[in-house]
Design a protein around this motif. Structure first.
Motif, mmCIF file in Angstrom:
data_model
loop_
_atom_site.group_PDB
_atom_site.id
_atom_site.type_symbol
_atom_site.label_atom_id
_atom_site.label_comp_id
_atom_site.label_asym_id
_atom_site.label_seq_id
_atom_site.Cartn_x
_atom_site.Cartn_y
_atom_site.Cartn_z
ATOM 1 N N ALA A 191 -12.075 -0.842 -4.185
ATOM 2 C CA ALA A 191 -12.578 -0.430 -3.225
ATOM 3 C C ALA A 191 -12.699 -0.772 -2.132
ATOM 4 O O ALA A 191 -12.593 -0.212 -0.926
ATOM 5 N N TRP A 192 -13.251 -2.092 -1.980
ATOM 6 C CA TRP A 192 -13.298 -2.841 -0.718
ATOM 7 C C TRP A 192 -11.699 -3.086 -0.080
ATOM 8 O O TRP A 192 -11.812 -3.189 1.105
ATOM 9 N N LYS A 193 -10.732 -3.446 -1.226
ATOM 10 C CA LYS A 193 -9.423 -3.550 -0.358
ATOM 11 C C LYS A 193 -9.049 -2.558 0.274
ATOM 12 O O LYS A 193 -8.633 -2.537 1.521
ATOM 13 N N ASN A 194 -9.368 -1.327 -0.142
ATOM 14 C CA ASN A 194 -8.944 -0.178 0.484
ATOM 15 C C ASN A 194 -9.913 0.260 1.715
ATOM 16 O O ASN A 194 -9.529 0.556 2.857
ATOM 17 N N LEU A 195 -11.256 -0.025 1.714
ATOM 18 C CA LEU A 195 -12.251 0.170 2.913
ATOM 19 C C LEU A 195 -11.716 -0.852 3.881
ATOM 20 O O LEU A 195 -11.762 -0.346 5.155
ATOM 21 N N CYS B 101 5.416 4.141 -2.981
ATOM 22 C CA CYS B 101 4.871 2.843 -2.920
ATOM 23 C C CYS B 101 6.094 1.712 -2.667
ATOM 24 O O CYS B 101 6.362 0.918 -3.641
ATOM 25 N N PRO B 102 6.395 1.744 -1.554
ATOM 26 C CA PRO B 102 7.573 0.883 -1.347
ATOM 27 C C PRO B 102 7.514 -0.610 -1.676
ATOM 28 O O PRO B 102 8.524 -1.125 -2.219
ATOM 29 N N SER B 103 6.737 -1.262 -1.375
ATOM 30 C CA SER B 103 6.599 -2.448 -1.285
ATOM 31 C C SER B 103 6.509 -3.032 -2.988
ATOM 32 O O SER B 103 6.836 -3.981 -3.408
ATOM 33 N N SER B 104 5.736 -2.268 -3.744
ATOM 34 C CA SER B 104 5.628 -2.420 -4.981
ATOM 35 C C SER B 104 7.030 -2.105 -5.755
ATOM 36 O O SER B 104 7.557 -2.882 -6.782
ATOM 37 N N ASN B 105 7.878 -1.128 -5.299
ATOM 38 C CA ASN B 105 9.055 -0.858 -5.894
ATOM 39 C C ASN B 105 10.183 -2.056 -5.569
ATOM 40 O O ASN B 105 10.719 -2.665 -6.421
ATOM 41 N N LEU C 239 5.468 14.118 1.231
ATOM 42 C CA LEU C 239 5.620 12.661 1.192
ATOM 43 C C LEU C 239 4.159 12.107 1.309
ATOM 44 O O LEU C 239 3.647 12.565 2.305
ATOM 45 N N LEU C 240 3.584 11.342 0.497
ATOM 46 C CA LEU C 240 2.315 10.505 0.343
ATOM 47 C C LEU C 240 2.658 9.315 0.425
ATOM 48 O O LEU C 240 3.660 8.929 -0.300
ATOM 49 N N LEU C 241 1.753 8.398 0.698
ATOM 50 C CA LEU C 241 1.911 7.106 0.538
ATOM 51 C C LEU C 241 1.070 6.490 -0.486
ATOM 52 O O LEU C 241 -0.214 6.800 -0.291
ATOM 53 N N GLY C 242 0.997 5.194 -1.155
ATOM 54 C CA GLY C 242 0.141 4.683 -1.963
ATOM 55 C C GLY C 242 0.418 3.122 -1.893
ATOM 56 O O GLY C 242 1.521 2.697 -1.712
ATOM 57 N N LEU D 10 -1.142 -5.888 -8.717
ATOM 58 C CA LEU D 10 -0.218 -6.545 -9.487
ATOM 59 C C LEU D 10 1.106 -6.573 -9.308
ATOM 60 O O LEU D 10 1.917 -7.216 -9.500
ATOM 61 N N THR D 11 1.520 -5.347 -8.291
ATOM 62 C CA THR D 11 3.037 -5.404 -7.731
ATOM 63 C C THR D 11 3.192 -4.952 -6.399
ATOM 64 O O THR D 11 3.911 -5.387 -5.756
ATOM 65 N N GLY D 12 1.815 -4.373 -5.483
ATOM 66 C CA GLY D 12 2.089 -4.271 -4.322
ATOM 67 C C GLY D 12 2.010 -5.394 -3.243
ATOM 68 O O GLY D 12 1.237 -6.354 -3.789
ATOM 69 N N ASP D 13 2.283 -5.165 -2.266
ATOM 70 C CA ASP D 13 2.027 -6.276 -1.285
ATOM 71 C C ASP D 13 0.490 -6.582 -0.764
ATOM 72 O O ASP D 13 -0.035 -7.334 -0.458
ATOM 73 N N GLY D 14 -0.087 -5.418 -1.109
ATOM 74 C CA GLY D 14 -1.671 -5.749 -0.631
ATOM 75 C C GLY D 14 -2.368 -4.374 -0.340
ATOM 76 O O GLY D 14 -2.565 -3.603 -1.346
ATOM 77 N N ASP D 15 -2.756 -3.931 0.950
ATOM 78 C CA ASP D 15 -3.582 -2.629 0.938
ATOM 79 C C ASP D 15 -2.302 -1.423 1.630
ATOM 80 O O ASP D 15 -1.264 -1.711 1.822
ATOM 81 N N LEU D 16 -3.089 -0.525 2.072
ATOM 82 C CA LEU D 16 -2.183 0.745 2.433
ATOM 83 C C LEU D 16 -1.493 0.476 3.898
ATOM 84 O O LEU D 16 -0.485 0.909 4.301
ATOM 85 N N LEU D 17 -2.458 -0.492 4.794
ATOM 86 C CA LEU D 17 -1.815 -0.721 6.129
ATOM 87 C C LEU D 17 -0.562 -1.647 5.655
ATOM 88 O O LEU D 17 0.535 -1.638 6.480
ATOM 89 N N ASP D 18 -0.535 -2.473 4.869
ATOM 90 C CA ASP D 18 0.624 -3.251 4.379
ATOM 91 C C ASP D 18 1.806 -2.408 4.159
ATOM 92 O O ASP D 18 2.926 -2.621 4.357
ATOM 93 N N GLU D 19 1.380 -1.345 3.237
ATOM 94 C CA GLU D 19 2.437 -0.557 2.822
ATOM 95 C C GLU D 19 2.911 0.462 3.875
ATOM 96 O O GLU D 19 4.204 0.653 3.902
#
Length: 365
Positions: free
Chosen positions: A95-99, A203-207, A226-229, A234-243
Motif C-alpha cells: 500500500a505504501w509503495k503505491n501511495l 507491466c513492461p518492466s516486469s516483462n 490499455l491500463l498500466l500495472g 518480485l519482478t517489477g522495477d518498483g512503483d507505478l511511476l517507474d512503470e
C-alpha cells in the motif's frame, strides 16, 4: 480541516474530505508554484503482499510458470523468510509503495483480504479475477456480464500464444476480459484479442525482467483499452511511476494513452469513478514536483486518498501544524515522507464492498 493548495496548474481546496471552492478562510495554505496537482493514479495490477521480497529469479524464462517453479526451488529460503512477515504488514508494504508514487486506487491480483476493509490507507479495487490458465485452468464461477482479470500469455513460447486460442475456443475471450501481460501473443492471437474488445494491463518492466521483452507493438496499437500495472517488486522495477517511465522510454504508446492508462481509461475499465479534481469530488489527489510521465516517488509532495492526508513531503509538515493528523515519518526506496493511516471512527471504508467474489488458485506464497 480546510486546506488550500496553490499549484502551477490550479488552486484547489479541500474540506470534509471533498474538493470545494477555493475561496474563504483556510486552516492550511500550501504554495507550490513549481508543482502540479493531479487526480490520484490507478494501478491496475499489483500483488500487495509480495513487495518486500525483492526481485527473485534468474531470467530469462520461457514463461511465468517456469519462473514460479524455479524460484520455489532455488529461492525457497528467501520465500520462507518473506512469508514470516505478518500479513497486514506485508499488505501495507504494498500500500505504501503505491501511495508514495501517488496511487490512490490499486488492483490486488490475489485473494481479497479482510484488511482492505479495516482502515486500509488506499482504495483496493474489488474485481473478479483468476490467476492464469496454467494455475487453475479456465475461469469459472463468474456472473455472465462480469468483468474479470486474468494473467494471460505471460511468456514468449508457443504455449503463451496458445492461451489466447484456448480462451477464445472456450468462449471466454470477450469484452469482459481484463488480461494482464500478453507478452507472448503471435499475430493470430493479437488479431483475436483485439477483435474481442478485451482490455490489456501492461507491466513492461516486469516483462523485461522475466523475458527480455514485453507485449508486441501490434497488440499495443491504438484501438485497445490499455491500463498500466506495476506488478509486485518480485519482478517489477518498483512503483507505478517507474512503470510509466519504462513504458514511455519504450516509445510504443503515446503520452496521452499512458496518462489514460493510469487515469480515465483505467477508471472506466475497472468501473471506478472518473478521476477528477472537480468541485464536489472525493479528494483523491497528488501534488507532483515534476510532470507525471517523468516523475519519480521523490517528486511526490502530497497524496490524499479518500479525502485523507496520507503522504506529505517533510518540508510541508510545518505548514499543517497544529492540524496535522496522527502520523510518522516513513522511508521507502530512499524516499522519506510523513505518512498517516489514521482514520476517524466515522470514516467510510476506502475499499468499496462488492459481490464480485471469484475463485483464485491457492497461492504458494
Amino acid at each position: 480541516m480546510r486546506l488550500l493548495v496553490r499549484a502551477r496548474n490550479r488552486a484547489l481546496a479541500v474540506a470534509g474530505g471533498r474538493i470545494v471552492a477555493a475561496e474563504g478562510p483556510f486552516d492550511v495554505v500550501i504554495d507550490a508554484p513549481g508543482s502540479e496537482l493531479l487526480p490520484g493514479l490507478i494501478n491496475a495490477h499489483d500483488h500487495l503482499h509480495r513487495n518486500h521480497y525483492g526481485r527473485l529469479g534468474r531470467p530469462p524464462y520461457p514463461n511465468a510458470y517456469a519462473w514460479a517453479v524455479d524460484i520455489q526451488r532455488r529461492d525457497a529460503a528467501a520465500i520462507a523468510a518473506g512469508r514470516g512477515r505478518p500479513r497486514r504488514e506485508a499488505l501495507l508494504d504494498g500500500a505504501w509503495k503505491n501511495l508514495f508514487a501517488g496511487v490512490t486506487s490499486v488492483v490486488h491480483h490475489d485473494r481479497w483480504e479482510a484488511d482492505f476493509e479495516r482502515s486500509f490507507p488506499l482504495r483496493v479495487v474489488r474485481i473478479a479475477q483468476a490467476d492464469s490458465l496454467g494455475m487453475g485452468g479456465l475461469p469459472t464461477g463468474f456472473k455472465p456480464a462480469q468483468r474479470f482479470c486474468l494473467h494471460l500469455a505471460e511468456g514468449m513460447d508457443a504455449a503463451a500464444a496458445d492461451e489466447i486460442r484456448t480462451l477464445d475456443d472456450a468462449g471466454q475471450l470477450s469484452s469482459r476480459l481484463i488480461a494482464v501481460h500478453g507478452v507472448g501473443m503471435d499475430r493470430d492471437a493479437i488479431d483475436r484479442f483485439r477483435a474481442s474488445g478485451a482490455a490489456l494491463v501492461w507491466c513492461p518492466s516486469s516483462n523485461l525482467f522475466l523475458f527480455g521483452r514485453t507485449a508486441p507493438a501490434g497488440l499495443l496499437a491504438e484501438g485497445l483499452d490499455l491500463l498500466l500495472g506495476s506488478d509486485s517488486m518480485l519482478t517489477g522495477d518498483g512503483d507505478l511511476l517507474d512503470e510509466l517511465r519504462c513504458a514511455r522510454e519504450l516509445g510504443m504508446v503515446s503520452d496521452a494513452r499512458l496518462a489514460g492508462a493510469v487515469g480515465a481509461t483505467a477508471a472506466r475499465v475497472l468501473g471506478l469513478p472518473e478521476p477528477t479534481l472537480a468541485r464536489g469530488a472525493s479528494a483523491d489527489l497528488v501534488l507532483m514536483a515534476r510532470p507525471l510521465l517523468g516523475a519519480r516517488a521523490s517528486d511526490v509532495q502530497m497524496v490524499m486518498a479518500g479525502g485523507r492526508l496520507r503522504v506529505l513531503h517533510p518540508e510541508l509538515v510545518a505548514a499543517f501544524a497544529p492540524k496535522l493528523p496522527l502520523g510518522a515519518m516513513r522511508a521507502m526506496g530512499g524516499v522519506t515522507r510523513w505518512t498517516s493511516d489514521h482514520t476517524e471512527p466515522d470514516d467510510v471504508h476506502l475499499a468499496p464492498r462488492s459481490e464480485c467474489i471469484a475463485p483464485i488458485r491457492q497461492e504458494t506464497f
